[in-house]
Design a protein around this motif. Structure first.
Motif, PDB file in Angstrom:
ATOM      1  N   ASP A  12       4.605 -10.189 -14.015  1.00  0.00           N
ATOM      2  CA  ASP A  12       4.068 -10.536 -12.694  1.00  0.00           C
ATOM      3  C   ASP A  12       5.015 -10.214 -11.571  1.00  0.00           C
ATOM      4  O   ASP A  12       4.901 -10.738 -10.499  1.00  0.00           O
ATOM      5  CB  ASP A  12       3.758 -12.045 -12.636  1.00  0.00           C
ATOM      6  CG  ASP A  12       2.887 -12.448 -13.788  1.00  0.00           C
ATOM      7  OD1 ASP A  12       3.429 -13.060 -14.718  1.00  0.00           O
ATOM      8  OD2 ASP A  12       1.710 -12.118 -13.764  1.00  0.00           O
ATOM      9  N   GLY A  13       5.993  -9.366 -11.850  1.00  0.00           N
ATOM     10  CA  GLY A  13       6.958  -9.038 -10.814  1.00  0.00           C
ATOM     11  C   GLY A  13       6.298  -8.438  -9.587  1.00  0.00           C
ATOM     12  O   GLY A  13       5.213  -7.894  -9.642  1.00  0.00           O
ATOM     13  N   ILE A  14       6.988  -8.585  -8.483  1.00  0.00           N
ATOM     14  CA  ILE A  14       6.456  -8.058  -7.235  1.00  0.00           C
ATOM     15  C   ILE A  14       6.244  -6.561  -7.300  1.00  0.00           C
ATOM     16  O   ILE A  14       5.248  -6.043  -6.830  1.00  0.00           O
ATOM     17  CB  ILE A  14       7.399  -8.423  -6.083  1.00  0.00           C
ATOM     18  CG1 ILE A  14       7.175  -9.873  -5.701  1.00  0.00           C
ATOM     19  CG2 ILE A  14       7.155  -7.521  -4.899  1.00  0.00           C
ATOM     20  CD1 ILE A  14       8.061 -10.340  -4.591  1.00  0.00           C
ATOM     21  N   GLU A  15       7.206  -5.872  -7.933  1.00  0.00           N
ATOM     22  CA  GLU A  15       7.083  -4.417  -7.970  1.00  0.00           C
ATOM     23  C   GLU A  15       5.825  -4.004  -8.708  1.00  0.00           C
ATOM     24  O   GLU A  15       5.184  -3.025  -8.381  1.00  0.00           O
ATOM     25  CB  GLU A  15       8.303  -3.783  -8.661  1.00  0.00           C
ATOM     26  CG  GLU A  15       9.525  -3.704  -7.762  1.00  0.00           C
ATOM     27  CD  GLU A  15      10.490  -4.854  -8.036  1.00  0.00           C
ATOM     28  OE1 GLU A  15      11.664  -4.694  -7.699  1.00  0.00           O
ATOM     29  OE2 GLU A  15      10.047  -5.886  -8.574  1.00  0.00           O
ATOM     30  N   GLU A  18       2.911  -4.243  -6.451  1.00  0.00           N
ATOM     31  CA  GLU A  18       2.957  -3.150  -5.495  1.00  0.00           C
ATOM     32  C   GLU A  18       2.465  -1.868  -6.142  1.00  0.00           C
ATOM     33  O   GLU A  18       1.722  -1.091  -5.553  1.00  0.00           O
ATOM     34  CB  GLU A  18       4.401  -2.969  -5.011  1.00  0.00           C
ATOM     35  CG  GLU A  18       4.508  -2.639  -3.550  1.00  0.00           C
ATOM     36  CD  GLU A  18       5.941  -2.412  -3.106  1.00  0.00           C
ATOM     37  OE1 GLU A  18       6.718  -3.373  -3.142  1.00  0.00           O
ATOM     38  OE2 GLU A  18       6.259  -1.269  -2.736  1.00  0.00           O
ATOM     39  N   ILE A  21      -1.311  -1.865  -6.443  1.00  0.00           N
ATOM     40  CA  ILE A  21      -1.999  -1.564  -5.186  1.00  0.00           C
ATOM     41  C   ILE A  21      -1.874  -0.076  -4.877  1.00  0.00           C
ATOM     42  O   ILE A  21      -2.810   0.551  -4.380  1.00  0.00           O
ATOM     43  CB  ILE A  21      -1.429  -2.406  -4.031  1.00  0.00           C
ATOM     44  CG1 ILE A  21      -1.709  -3.881  -4.270  1.00  0.00           C
ATOM     45  CG2 ILE A  21      -2.025  -1.980  -2.702  1.00  0.00           C
ATOM     46  CD1 ILE A  21      -3.179  -4.224  -4.352  1.00  0.00           C
ATOM     47  N   ASP A  22      -0.741   0.474  -5.195  1.00  0.00           N
ATOM     48  CA  ASP A  22      -0.523   1.907  -5.026  1.00  0.00           C
ATOM     49  C   ASP A  22      -1.585   2.694  -5.788  1.00  0.00           C
ATOM     50  O   ASP A  22      -2.227   3.597  -5.273  1.00  0.00           O
ATOM     51  CB  ASP A  22       0.868   2.246  -5.585  1.00  0.00           C
ATOM     52  CG  ASP A  22       1.540   3.315  -4.776  1.00  0.00           C
ATOM     53  OD1 ASP A  22       2.662   3.703  -5.119  1.00  0.00           O
ATOM     54  OD2 ASP A  22       0.922   3.779  -3.777  1.00  0.00           O
ATOM     55  N   ILE A  55      -4.633  -4.763   1.767  1.00  0.00           N
ATOM     56  CA  ILE A  55      -3.694  -5.876   1.878  1.00  0.00           C
ATOM     57  C   ILE A  55      -4.331  -7.141   1.290  1.00  0.00           C
ATOM     58  O   ILE A  55      -3.681  -7.908   0.577  1.00  0.00           O
ATOM     59  CB  ILE A  55      -3.281  -6.092   3.344  1.00  0.00           C
ATOM     60  CG1 ILE A  55      -2.439  -4.899   3.797  1.00  0.00           C
ATOM     61  CG2 ILE A  55      -2.482  -7.380   3.502  1.00  0.00           C
ATOM     62  CD1 ILE A  55      -2.128  -4.885   5.270  1.00  0.00           C
ATOM     63  N   TYR A  58      -4.080  -7.025  -2.374  1.00  0.00           N
ATOM     64  CA  TYR A  58      -2.745  -7.409  -2.829  1.00  0.00           C
ATOM     65  C   TYR A  58      -2.623  -8.925  -2.895  1.00  0.00           C
ATOM     66  O   TYR A  58      -2.136  -9.487  -3.871  1.00  0.00           O
ATOM     67  CB  TYR A  58      -1.677  -6.837  -1.888  1.00  0.00           C
ATOM     68  CG  TYR A  58      -0.291  -7.322  -2.204  1.00  0.00           C
ATOM     69  CD1 TYR A  58       0.276  -8.380  -1.499  1.00  0.00           C
ATOM     70  CD2 TYR A  58       0.452  -6.748  -3.235  1.00  0.00           C
ATOM     71  CE1 TYR A  58       1.539  -8.840  -1.812  1.00  0.00           C
ATOM     72  CE2 TYR A  58       1.721  -7.210  -3.548  1.00  0.00           C
ATOM     73  CZ  TYR A  58       2.255  -8.260  -2.835  1.00  0.00           C
ATOM     74  OH  TYR A  58       3.503  -8.727  -3.137  1.00  0.00           O
TER      75      TYR A  58
ATOM     76  N   VAL B  30       0.176   0.118   4.552  1.00  0.00           N
ATOM     77  CA  VAL B  30      -0.222  -0.972   3.656  1.00  0.00           C
ATOM     78  C   VAL B  30       0.999  -1.474   2.897  1.00  0.00           C
ATOM     79  O   VAL B  30       1.239  -2.677   2.809  1.00  0.00           O
ATOM     80  CB  VAL B  30      -1.305  -0.516   2.663  1.00  0.00           C
ATOM     81  CG1 VAL B  30      -1.533  -1.570   1.587  1.00  0.00           C
ATOM     82  CG2 VAL B  30      -2.617  -0.235   3.383  1.00  0.00           C
ATOM     83  N   GLN B  38       6.131 -10.142   1.100  1.00  0.00           N
ATOM     84  CA  GLN B  38       6.924 -10.518  -0.058  1.00  0.00           C
ATOM     85  C   GLN B  38       8.073 -11.443   0.315  1.00  0.00           C
ATOM     86  O   GLN B  38       8.536 -12.220  -0.482  1.00  0.00           O
ATOM     87  CB  GLN B  38       7.474  -9.274  -0.738  1.00  0.00           C
ATOM     88  CG  GLN B  38       6.400  -8.548  -1.516  1.00  0.00           C
ATOM     89  CD  GLN B  38       6.831  -7.156  -1.904  1.00  0.00           C
ATOM     90  OE1 GLN B  38       7.879  -6.695  -1.478  1.00  0.00           O
ATOM     91  NE2 GLN B  38       6.030  -6.504  -2.697  1.00  0.00           N
ATOM     92  N   GLN B  82      13.515  -8.455  -8.551  1.00  0.00           N
ATOM     93  CA  GLN B  82      13.130  -9.075  -7.284  1.00  0.00           C
ATOM     94  C   GLN B  82      14.323  -9.312  -6.384  1.00  0.00           C
ATOM     95  O   GLN B  82      14.198  -9.317  -5.160  1.00  0.00           O
ATOM     96  CB  GLN B  82      12.401 -10.381  -7.555  1.00  0.00           C
ATOM     97  CG  GLN B  82      10.997 -10.122  -8.093  1.00  0.00           C
ATOM     98  CD  GLN B  82      10.276 -11.392  -8.407  1.00  0.00           C
ATOM     99  OE1 GLN B  82      10.586 -12.428  -7.826  1.00  0.00           O
ATOM    100  NE2 GLN B  82       9.322 -11.325  -9.320  1.00  0.00           N
TER     101      GLN B  82
END
Lengths: 182, 140
Positions: A12-15, A18, A21-22, A55, A58, B30, B38, B82
């Motif tokens: 579930d990392g932020i990257e 991202e 969504i990319d 957005i 996301y 975006v 974040q 992170q």
């Protein structure tokens, strides 16, 4: 992944979000942009709204449970976002100004005038775009996006029978309109 | 009539959709918005601990995370990636700066960052607000 080449990113990392969504933008960016255009009929507005839609995707990614396909899920967010925009005070103010003053701050009039030539293709496009939203929506989703009635129902959150009725009525309206122009 | 609809797709592609594409520029916009959001992901405490860790001495990512563990902040325990995302974001904001030393990147507070930290610790409500703002830009 990091500068020390240490441990990679967790699920579930932020990257990861991202990246998702990319991917979503690469696969459905144009599709959603076109869908949005059919609601607002203005290129810049459509691009702005599409940005906002991704957005939103996301922000809601964690709520996506994988039950529907991610395309249906994203399209549904798009559809709702457009309708919110059309109901917004801001949009109503713009269209009211247009009615009263014939003033168009946007490109929509130019674009629509370009469309109005004697070409058959453009006649069909402009006829569809001239339909009221509730008819335009199912026509576009069914004949352009090629969604099934069930999928349309999921995307628009409208009862499937209502969709059937609207499609039927939309076809009638289009038939009349296109006959007129021939 | 069905034939006409069969053409709707082509018809629209050739007319209104011909030059309408979701550009790279828009995609970047975006991504930038997402990165702003974040920041909200981390707590005020973590941010302050991070500032304190590098206020007197430049440190690399690994040292920073070790220091945070020592302060009992386990935000980045299984989430090293992170930490780098956060460092990158703060660098973009001009709060810290980095330089390469022997193939490792070392981070330190900028003058701006130090000012913010001092003011925050003084209990300045403005600085608390700024930090909150930094974290809450997401909710726009």
């Amino acid at each position: 992944m990091n500068e020390l080449g240490q441990v990679a990113v967790p699920e579930d990392g932020i990257e990861n979000k991202e990246q998702m969504i990319d991917q979503l933008m690469n696969e459905y960016g144009d599709g959603i942009l076109h869908l949005v255009y059919t609601y607002v009929k203005n290129e810049t507005t459509a691009e702005d709204l599409t940005q906002e839609i991704f957005i939103k995707c996301y922000e809601r990614l964690s709520q996506f449970n994988g039950k529907a396909s991610i395309k249906t899920w994203a399209y549904r967010i798009a559809c709702n976002h457009c309708k919110d925009y059309l109901r917004s005070w801001h949009y109503r103010k713009i269209t009211l100004n247009e009615k009263i003053f014939g003033f168009t701050p946007s490109k929509s009039k130019e674009v629509e005038e370009e469309i109005i030539t004697k070409d058959e293709e453009t006649n069909l496009t402009s006829a569809v775009l001239a339909l009221p939203i509730k008819y335009r929506e199912p026509i576009f989703l069914h004949y352009y996006e090629e969604l099934s009635l069930t999928e349309i129902s999921k995307v628009t959150n409208i009862n499937i029978n209502t969709i059937k009725t609207r499609l039927k009525r939309a076809k009638e309206l289009l038939k009349e309109k296109l006959k007129e122009e021939v | 009539m069905n034939d006409s609809f069969f053409n709707l797709k082509n018809s629209m592609k050739k007319t209104v959709f011909k030059d309408l594409t979701f550009s790279e520029e828009r995609k970047r916009a975006v991504k930038e918005s997402i990165q702003q959001k974040q920041l909200y992901y981390w707590s005020e405490g973590t941010l302050i601990s991070l500032f304190e860790t590098i206020q007197y001495e430049a440190k690399n990512g690994f040292d920073i995370s070790t220091h945070l563990f020592q302060k009992s902040d386990f935000t980045f325990q299984n989430n090293e990636g992170q930490l780098y995302t956060l460092l990158h974001l703060l660098e973009n904001k001009g709060i810290l700066t980095s330089k390469w030393i022997e193939e490792k990147k070392y981070y330190s507070l900028t003058a701006k960052g130090k000012k913010r930290l001092t003011a925050y610790k003084r209990g300045s409500s403005i600085q608390r607000e700024y930090l909150k703002h930094l974290l809450e830009e997401a909710s726009l």
